[in-house]
Design a protein around this motif. Structure first.
Motif, PDB file in Angstrom:
ATOM      1  N   LEU A  31       0.802  -1.184   0.072  1.00 18.79           N
ATOM      2  CA  LEU A  31       0.087  -0.041   0.010  1.00 18.79           C
ATOM      3  C   LEU A  31       0.883   1.257   0.003  1.00 18.79           C
ATOM      4  CD1 LEU A  31      -2.552  -1.178   2.393  1.00 18.79           C
ATOM      5  CD2 LEU A  31      -2.934  -0.720  -0.050  1.00 18.79           C
ATOM      6  N   MET A  34       2.134   1.975  -3.304  1.00 19.88           N
ATOM      7  CA  MET A  34       1.313   2.414  -4.054  1.00 19.88           C
ATOM      8  C   MET A  34       1.022   4.086  -3.636  1.00 19.88           C
ATOM      9  SD  MET A  34      -1.790  -0.487  -4.049  1.00 19.88           S
ATOM     10  CE  MET A  34      -2.822   0.007  -5.139  1.00 19.88           C
ATOM     11  N   LEU A  35       0.753   4.190  -2.615  1.00 18.10           N
ATOM     12  CA  LEU A  35       0.945   5.891  -2.544  1.00 18.10           C
ATOM     13  C   LEU A  35       2.126   6.750  -3.066  1.00 18.10           C
ATOM     14  CD1 LEU A  35      -0.857   7.391  -0.762  1.00 18.10           C
ATOM     15  CD2 LEU A  35       0.343   6.978   1.217  1.00 18.10           C
ATOM     16  N   VAL A  38       1.396   7.283  -6.561  1.00 12.41           N
ATOM     17  CA  VAL A  38       0.248   8.360  -6.853  1.00 12.41           C
ATOM     18  C   VAL A  38       1.060   9.671  -6.648  1.00 12.41           C
ATOM     19  CG1 VAL A  38      -1.587   9.378  -5.964  1.00 12.41           C
ATOM     20  CG2 VAL A  38      -1.391   7.165  -6.161  1.00 12.41           C
ATOM     21  N   LEU A  42       1.097  12.944  -9.267  1.00 10.77           N
ATOM     22  CA  LEU A  42       0.894  14.240  -8.653  1.00 10.77           C
ATOM     23  C   LEU A  42       2.040  15.066  -9.230  1.00 10.77           C
ATOM     24  CD1 LEU A  42      -1.253  13.829  -5.584  1.00 10.77           C
ATOM     25  CD2 LEU A  42      -2.013  14.588  -7.747  1.00 10.77           C
ATOM     26  N   ILE A  70      -1.675  22.284  -5.841  1.00 14.35           N
ATOM     27  CA  ILE A  70      -1.573  20.807  -5.858  1.00 14.35           C
ATOM     28  C   ILE A  70      -0.683  20.058  -4.694  1.00 14.35           C
ATOM     29  CG2 ILE A  70      -0.897  18.829  -7.496  1.00 14.35           C
ATOM     30  CD1 ILE A  70      -1.325  20.393  -9.894  1.00 14.35           C
ATOM     31  N   VAL A  73      -2.781  19.999  -1.760  1.00 17.58           N
ATOM     32  CA  VAL A  73      -3.622  18.898  -1.520  1.00 17.58           C
ATOM     33  C   VAL A  73      -3.173  17.570  -1.447  1.00 17.58           C
ATOM     34  CG1 VAL A  73      -5.524  17.972  -2.853  1.00 17.58           C
ATOM     35  CG2 VAL A  73      -5.437  20.302  -2.683  1.00 17.58           C
ATOM     36  N   ALA A  74      -1.976  17.512  -2.258  1.00 19.81           N
ATOM     37  CA  ALA A  74      -1.237  16.136  -2.036  1.00 19.81           C
ATOM     38  C   ALA A  74      -0.869  15.728  -0.769  1.00 19.81           C
ATOM     39  CB  ALA A  74      -0.051  16.207  -3.279  1.00 19.81           C
ATOM     40  N   GLU A  77      -3.785  14.552   1.039  1.00 22.82           N
ATOM     41  CA  GLU A  77      -4.126  13.301   0.788  1.00 22.82           C
ATOM     42  C   GLU A  77      -3.407  12.285   1.229  1.00 22.82           C
ATOM     43  OE1 GLU A  77      -6.344  13.365  -3.691  1.00 22.82           O
ATOM     44  OE2 GLU A  77      -4.052  12.839  -3.781  1.00 22.82           O
ATOM     45  N   LEU A  80      -3.895  11.678   5.035  1.00 27.79           N
ATOM     46  CA  LEU A  80      -5.128  10.964   5.312  1.00 27.79           C
ATOM     47  C   LEU A  80      -4.762   9.633   4.874  1.00 27.79           C
ATOM     48  CD1 LEU A  80      -7.944  10.720   5.910  1.00 27.79           C
ATOM     49  CD2 LEU A  80      -8.609  11.590   3.713  1.00 27.79           C
ATOM     50  N   ALA A  81      -4.214   9.081   3.722  1.00 27.05           N
ATOM     51  CA  ALA A  81      -3.984   7.832   3.373  1.00 27.05           C
ATOM     52  C   ALA A  81      -3.328   7.024   4.503  1.00 27.05           C
ATOM     53  CB  ALA A  81      -3.521   7.684   1.962  1.00 27.05           C
ATOM     54  N   ILE A  84      -5.135   6.096   7.468  1.00 25.27           N
ATOM     55  CA  ILE A  84      -6.093   4.768   7.193  1.00 25.27           C
ATOM     56  C   ILE A  84      -5.155   3.775   7.205  1.00 25.27           C
ATOM     57  CG2 ILE A  84      -7.726   3.536   5.792  1.00 25.27           C
ATOM     58  CD1 ILE A  84      -8.613   6.509   4.916  1.00 25.27           C
ATOM     59  N   ILE A  85      -4.150   3.739   6.569  1.00 25.05           N
ATOM     60  CA  ILE A  85      -3.185   2.591   6.598  1.00 25.05           C
ATOM     61  C   ILE A  85      -2.615   2.159   7.915  1.00 25.05           C
ATOM     62  CG2 ILE A  85      -0.913   1.800   5.510  1.00 25.05           C
ATOM     63  CD1 ILE A  85      -1.197   3.520   3.141  1.00 25.05           C
ATOM     64  N   ASN A  87      -4.100   2.680  10.700  1.00 23.93           N
ATOM     65  CA  ASN A  87      -5.338   1.996  11.204  1.00 23.93           C
ATOM     66  C   ASN A  87      -5.438   0.588  10.918  1.00 23.93           C
ATOM     67  OD1 ASN A  87      -7.611   1.847  13.037  1.00 23.93           O
ATOM     68  ND2 ASN A  87      -9.017   2.646  11.288  1.00 23.93           N
ATOM     69  N   LEU A  88      -5.519   0.448   9.395  1.00 20.52           N
ATOM     70  CA  LEU A  88      -5.556  -1.100   9.044  1.00 20.52           C
ATOM     71  C   LEU A  88      -4.305  -1.940   9.463  1.00 20.52           C
ATOM     72  CD1 LEU A  88      -7.447  -2.469   6.878  1.00 20.52           C
ATOM     73  CD2 LEU A  88      -5.576  -2.039   5.162  1.00 20.52           C
TER      74      LEU A  88
ATOM     75  N   TYR B 131     -10.798  21.784  -9.206  1.00 21.29           N
ATOM     76  CA  TYR B 131      -9.765  20.620  -8.730  1.00 21.29           C
ATOM     77  C   TYR B 131      -9.952  20.673  -6.846  1.00 21.29           C
ATOM     78  CZ  TYR B 131      -5.661  18.408  -6.948  1.00 21.29           C
ATOM     79  OH  TYR B 131      -4.660  17.579  -6.380  1.00 21.29           O
ATOM     80  N   LEU B 139     -11.825  13.618  -0.244  1.00 26.69           N
ATOM     81  CA  LEU B 139     -11.153  13.178   0.986  1.00 26.69           C
ATOM     82  C   LEU B 139     -11.888  13.026   2.290  1.00 26.69           C
ATOM     83  CD1 LEU B 139      -7.717  15.408   0.464  1.00 26.69           C
ATOM     84  CD2 LEU B 139      -8.538  13.179  -0.298  1.00 26.69           C
ATOM     85  N   ALA B 146     -13.728   4.841   6.319  1.00 27.20           N
ATOM     86  CA  ALA B 146     -12.957   4.288   7.267  1.00 27.20           C
ATOM     87  C   ALA B 146     -13.485   4.585   8.911  1.00 27.20           C
ATOM     88  CB  ALA B 146     -11.266   4.661   7.162  1.00 27.20           C
ATOM     89  N   SER B 155     -11.912   0.079   7.205  1.00 23.80           N
ATOM     90  CA  SER B 155     -10.665   0.497   6.989  1.00 23.80           C
ATOM     91  C   SER B 155     -10.249   0.012   5.355  1.00 23.80           C
ATOM     92  CB  SER B 155      -9.510  -0.232   7.922  1.00 23.80           C
ATOM     93  OG  SER B 155      -9.761  -0.028   9.317  1.00 23.80           O
ATOM     94  N   ILE B 159      -9.302   2.746   2.488  1.00 22.42           N
ATOM     95  CA  ILE B 159      -8.021   2.609   1.908  1.00 22.42           C
ATOM     96  C   ILE B 159      -8.054   2.565   0.388  1.00 22.42           C
ATOM     97  CG2 ILE B 159      -7.331   0.408   2.181  1.00 22.42           C
ATOM     98  CD1 ILE B 159      -4.684   3.218   2.328  1.00 22.42           C
ATOM     99  N   ILE B 162      -9.418   5.902  -1.095  1.00 22.75           N
ATOM    100  CA  ILE B 162      -8.507   7.158  -1.005  1.00 22.75           C
ATOM    101  C   ILE B 162      -7.527   6.576  -2.219  1.00 22.75           C
ATOM    102  CG2 ILE B 162      -7.182   6.120   0.857  1.00 22.75           C
ATOM    103  CD1 ILE B 162      -7.437   9.771   0.690  1.00 22.75           C
ATOM    104  N   LEU B 163      -7.082   5.495  -2.192  1.00 23.01           N
ATOM    105  CA  LEU B 163      -5.950   5.166  -3.180  1.00 23.01           C
ATOM    106  C   LEU B 163      -6.579   5.356  -4.653  1.00 23.01           C
ATOM    107  CD1 LEU B 163      -3.721   2.480  -1.982  1.00 23.01           C
ATOM    108  CD2 LEU B 163      -3.187   4.625  -2.117  1.00 23.01           C
ATOM    109  N   LEU B 167      -5.379   8.505  -7.272  1.00 19.80           N
ATOM    110  CA  LEU B 167      -5.014   8.044  -8.863  1.00 19.80           C
ATOM    111  C   LEU B 167      -5.788   8.550  -9.928  1.00 19.80           C
ATOM    112  CD1 LEU B 167      -3.075   6.236 -10.521  1.00 19.80           C
ATOM    113  CD2 LEU B 167      -5.102   4.685 -10.753  1.00 19.80           C
ATOM    114  N   GLY B 170      -5.092  12.339  -9.949  1.00 18.57           N
ATOM    115  CA  GLY B 170      -3.785  12.621 -10.415  1.00 18.57           C
ATOM    116  C   GLY B 170      -3.694  12.570 -11.857  1.00 18.57           C
ATOM    117  N   LEU B 173      -5.428  15.472 -13.067  1.00 17.81           N
ATOM    118  CA  LEU B 173      -4.671  16.749 -13.156  1.00 17.81           C
ATOM    119  C   LEU B 173      -3.629  16.887 -14.299  1.00 17.81           C
ATOM    120  CD1 LEU B 173      -3.301  17.327  -9.569  1.00 17.81           C
ATOM    121  CD2 LEU B 173      -4.635  18.989 -11.050  1.00 17.81           C
TER     122      LEU B 173
END
Lengths: 105, 475
Positions: A31, A34-35, A38, A42, A70, A73-74, A77, A80-81, A84-85, A87-88, B131, B139, B146, B155, B159, B162-163, B167, B170, B173
């Protein structure tokens, strides 16, 4: 503007960066990776905005301002991600994608 | 500078005040009386909804970054009503499960922030505001998905949302940056003057389309939908499928019909193909679902495919039918999710086979569910039929007969699986049917409003005329 470097070279770099991001998002099994992918996407757009602003339309600052937004905001983002990760992770002790597949079809 | 021009943003300002009042309430209301927060939030949001109906000037602010007109105001009011019904339906859940662990206010703040983002998104006058609105509306919903932090699937759905959202935005954008390269501006009005269909612009448009297609969950970008709906709390699934989708469809419509109108010969074909694929995939996957939330997720994907039939026309008729369909869709889907939520809250059951024999034990809930499903399927006396009929009329008026034919085939498929639920409720007998229960006041009120909406909107024709009148000028 950078002496000796045209807009084509920079746009090639950002496009490559963008596709590395897309490829990474689709193939990575973690995960966090992957983040990161992303974030690459961006950042490719951020560089794009700044470069296009500087090379093509230098009399206005629209692209540069957009880039700042950008970035902000990134950051939100990502925060937050990550939360959540985390918490998971507390629940399943893993950040692998294959462990997050309880729901299917 | 005249500060009164800021009153153009009255919706946004009032909602912001509501959010701030809730934060103050969180600080000053004693721990033992926290359950009154739900009443306070519903009350404040009700006032906000009422204020929204007062008349207001139209115009633009911040050098064109923000603009309003009659149709945008109307859509904001529709979103308000949707969120109000949703709050009513989830009031009991909040009081029983969330307030008790002292996490109630964050729920409202996140929900209202997301709504605020949608306001800014649909009133956006340039791509920067668009945007920011898109992100502000996505968000907080990921955080809400979650929200049940003790549940693993919650959860997971957070995830996943959000992922995929990151994407999509992005990629979107990157498309906007290319559009900026070819047109030299990020303002909608300036872009619409200079945009031409050269190759880079077309590529930019396709990349940009991804971001909104993700929010509407059109087919190549729909993979998150079912998982997120299943894992998230039901009110959030309902919010995602109704409010979030409605706002995204609306801004997509504005962009396609005004800014990207010169590219119409290109996006026509794209929308055509995506509409067919979305309808078929959504319907065929819905056939095999047993979990009600997943079932409604795929049904909402299929409904998004039908909405594209109105988008493909690109004229006033298309606008009016899409907005009208959205209005009906909000009521029908909220009713369906409301019933699922009422049953899940009382018994924790979410499978389709748990609904067997429901009519004998809970006739009122079954009737509302039946109304909602008939409306989603498009059976004549209820509103959904008129919504679908007008959409098909709009598409047929431009000569898309094959598309309309395929849509009708899909309506038939969807009728089958909607009736599966109706059959389970009315015709099947079950030894362990869900026992009779009485929902609380908020839930009953929420379901009653949706039922009235489903029955009235279709028959009372001035609503459609009013929308048609409003949709004369979009930007």
């Amino acid at each position: 503007m950078i002496q000796g470097i045209s807009i084509y070279e920079i746009l090639t770099v950002t496009t490559v960066l963008f596709f590395i991001g897309v490829y990474g998002f689709l193939t990575r099994k973690n995960l966090i990776s992957m983040l990161i992918s992303v974030e690459l996407i961006l950042n490719a757009s951020v560089v794009n905005f700044v470069v296009i602003n500087k090379y093509l339309y230098p009399d206005m600052l629209q692209g540069a301002v957009y880039a700042i937004f950008i970035i902000a905001v990134a950051a939100a983002e990502t925060a937050l991600a990550i939360s959540i990760i985390i918490n998971l992770y507390r629940q399943i002790n893993s950040v692998e994608v294959k462990d997050t597949e309880v729901m299917k079809h | 500078m005249d500060l009164s021009t800021f009153l153009l943003m009255r919706h946004e300002i009032v909602l912001l005040v509501v959010i701030l009042l809730l934060i103050i309430g969180e600080v000053f209301i004693a721990e033992s009386k926290k359950s009154s927060m739900v009443h306070l939030a519903v009350f404040l949001f009700g006032i906000h909804t009422l204020i929204g109906f007062l008349s207001i000037d139209y115009g633009s602010l911040f050098g064109g970054m923000f603009h309003t007109n009659a149709l945008i105001q109307f859509l904001k009011n529709v979103l308000n009503i949707g969120v109000l019904i949703l709050l009513l339906q989830s009031g009991d859940w909040l009081q029983e499960k969330i307030i008790r662990v002292n996490r109630g206010v964050e729920f409202f703040i996140l929900l209202f922030s997301s709504l605020l983002g949608m306001y800014f998104m649909i009133s956006a006058g340039d791509f920067l505001m668009f945007y920011l609105g898109l992100e502000l509306s996505t968000l907080p919903v990921a955080a809400l998905a979650a929200y049940d932090i003790t549940k693993r699937i919650s959860s997971e759905s957070g995830i996943k949302l959000i992922l995929s959202a990151a994407l999509a935005s992005g990629v979107s954008l990157f498309g906007i940056s290319m559009l900026y390269a070819t047109t030299g501006s990020i303002y909608f009005t300036e872009i619409s003057y200079v945009i031409t269909a050269d190759n880079l612009t077309v590529l930019a448009f396709i990349l940009f389309f991804t971001g909104l297609a993700f929010k509407i969950s059109l087919v190549p970008f729909h993979f998150w939908t079912a998982d997120v709906y299943e894992g998230a709390p039901i009110s959030i699934a309902s919010y995602l499928s109704v409010i979030s989708k409605g706002a995204a469809v609306f801004i997509l419509m504005i962009l396609l019909f005004t800014v990207l109108k010169p590219l119409m010969h290109i996006w026509e074909n794209m929308v055509y193909i995506i509409a067919i694929v979305t309808m078929f995939i959504g319907n065929l996957f819905a056939l095999r679902q047993q979990n009600m939330k997943r079932f409604l997720a795929f049904s909402s994907i299929a409904q998004a495919g039908f909405i594209l039939l109105g988008l493909i026309t690109g004229d006033q008729l298309g606008t009016a039918t899409v907005v009208y369909f959205l209005l009906i869709y909000i009521f029908s889907n909220l009713a369906a999710f409301g019933v699922v939520q009422a049953i899940s809250l009382e018994t924790g059951k979410e499978q389709m086979k748990d609904y067997e024999g429901l009519y004998r034990t809970n006739p009122n809930l079954s009737l509302i569910m039946m109304l909602a499903l008939f409306s989603l399927a498009g059976i004549p006396p209820v509103a959904g039929f008129f919504g679908k009929f007008f959409l098909f009329t709009a598409a047929a008026s431009k000569g898309y007969y094959l598309l309309v034919f395929l849509a009708v085939v899909n309506v038939t498929i969807s009728l089958y699986y909607y009736l599966l639920v109706v059959r389970a409720m009315f015709l099947r007998k079950s030894d362990n049917a869900i026992p009779y229960f009485k929902s609380k006041v908020y839930m009953r009120l929420g379901l009653l409003i949706t039922a009235i909406g489903i029955l009235v909107i279709g028959i009372y024709s001035p609503i459609y005329d009013y929308i048609y009148e409003l949709s004369r000028n979009l930007l």
